[in-house]
Scaffold this motif. Sequence first.
Motif, PDB file in Angstrom:
ATOM      1  N   ALA A   1       7.266  66.700  37.251  1.00 62.29           N
ATOM      2  CA  ALA A   1       7.455  67.675  38.325  1.00 62.29           C
ATOM      3  C   ALA A   1       6.737  68.985  38.003  1.00 62.29           C
TER       4      ALA A   1
ATOM      5  N   ARG B   1      10.753  62.722  34.328  1.00 59.74           N
ATOM      6  CA  ARG B   1      10.682  63.200  35.711  1.00 59.74           C
ATOM      7  C   ARG B   1      10.540  64.721  35.747  1.00 59.74           C
TER       8      ARG B   1
ATOM      9  N   TRP C   1      18.154  64.676  36.154  1.00 58.15           N
ATOM     10  CA  TRP C   1      16.822  64.084  36.115  1.00 58.15           C
ATOM     11  C   TRP C   1      16.497  63.627  34.692  1.00 58.15           C
ATOM     12  N   SER C   2      15.634  62.624  34.584  1.00 58.26           N
ATOM     13  CA  SER C   2      15.182  62.163  33.268  1.00 58.26           C
ATOM     14  C   SER C   2      14.169  63.144  32.699  1.00 58.26           C
TER      15      SER C   2
ATOM     16  N   PRO D   1      11.564  66.433  43.785  1.00 59.47           N
ATOM     17  CA  PRO D   1      10.393  66.927  43.045  1.00 59.47           C
ATOM     18  C   PRO D   1       9.299  67.504  43.939  1.00 59.47           C
TER      19      PRO D   1
END
Length: 479
Positions: free
Chosen positions: A309, A305, A301-302, A363
């Motif tokens: 989340a 992100r 995941w970035s 997420p």
Amino acid sequence: MRPGRRWLALAAALLATFMDLVDVTIVNVALPSIQRDLGADAAAGQWAASVYALGYGLFLITGGRLGDVWGRRRVLLAGIVGFVAASVAAGAAGSAEVLVAARAAQGACAGLMVPQALSVITVQFPPGRQRTLAFTLYGLVLGVAQVGGPVLGGLLTQYGWAGLGWRTIFYVNVPVGLVALLGAWRWMDDSRARPAPRLDPAGMLLAGAATLLVTFPLVEGREHGWPLWSLAMLAGAPVVAGVFWRHQRGRERRGASPLVPPELFRRRSFGAGLVLTLALFSGVSACFIALTWGLQFALGWSPMRVALAGLAWPAGVACTAQLTHRYGHLRARLLVRTGSAVMAAGMTAVAATTALEGRGLAPWALAPGLAVCGIGMGLVLPVLANAVISEVPAGGSGAASGVFNSVTQLAGVLGVAAAGVLFFGRGADPGAADPAGTARALAFAAVAFAVAAALAGLLPRRLPYGEAREGTGVSPVPV
């Protein structure tokens, strides 16, 4: 001090405090990017996250003493200058070793600054409505920093200006720090304690040694297969802690201002409350660092992100925190026990979801459990600090507050170390991380919250209503 100038001084102090508190967590989301860029191993990443809290916690009590002796405005200004310089060094770091050293310096300077910010409230605002409002503003700063750290870290890491990436999270402290420096220089009056307490350098060294004997082998021991030296250090920690305790009792008998007054621990609620606080905040730090590692290392995941989340947690806090602040004085023990138990249930759900979903985790699947954790924390935080120190005599409440705040930072160090052991297992390669490691670290957080719930029965049933006690340095709304 003129009323208007008093509020301007508070604004400068709160800006410095916000900068300090954001840096506790801002680096977490950026850790994978930092490790890739600097070629750092997992242990170096853990140190970059935890050494700030270590330096912060060790210098909080001493920072308060230095302000009492040398003048609070002077120590605050020195802390801001040092913090900005350390931030520049962290942003320019070309190796993991330089970054860790700069983060340690940041933490130490933050430990000098935060007690002086609290003194602006306790010294320059008279008891009554204005002091209550000032403490409330301080509590709001804590809340915004808690929410803003990971989000700001993700935003700056992913969209940092001029292609600087993760280095932006440190360079942003330069303009913020300069504004705080000019404000404190212009509007804050100096003050110091009368009579001034004595410093305890031997106590500082012993406390630092005991802490390092625990944290260093937990972080480095796994990397080297738990050699004999790591086990010897862990075994030596209780011995050094015992020497520290004897030293503090000796200073107390001589009337020589111990760093941690032993008389505080004659109140059951204080000693048990500190263990509760250690468990609670170690669980929180373990949770967020495990999610950062798991979602970025294992799932790719970035940073942004990951940060978004995690917003379900502070959203949950917002649902209950103000309600608890309003009515919590009547049911302090019940709220801490219930809130901790709710956090344990929510974290169990997050750990189970992570284990079951594996690499297909989305997420939205994390949101319910994290929101439940936030709801539980909203029940705990507004009353926890005052519940821990409520039975301490007024003359020792300042020292009690310093010890409480130091324990919260030590808990962050231990939580990160424990999460690293459980997350990586015997492997040291972040690229080999898998969701099972994330679930193990999250399970540790759930157990820590359950321990906190079990200890809540030793806290006072109810608290005095109104503003924080004179000289505690504890906000009535620490959200």
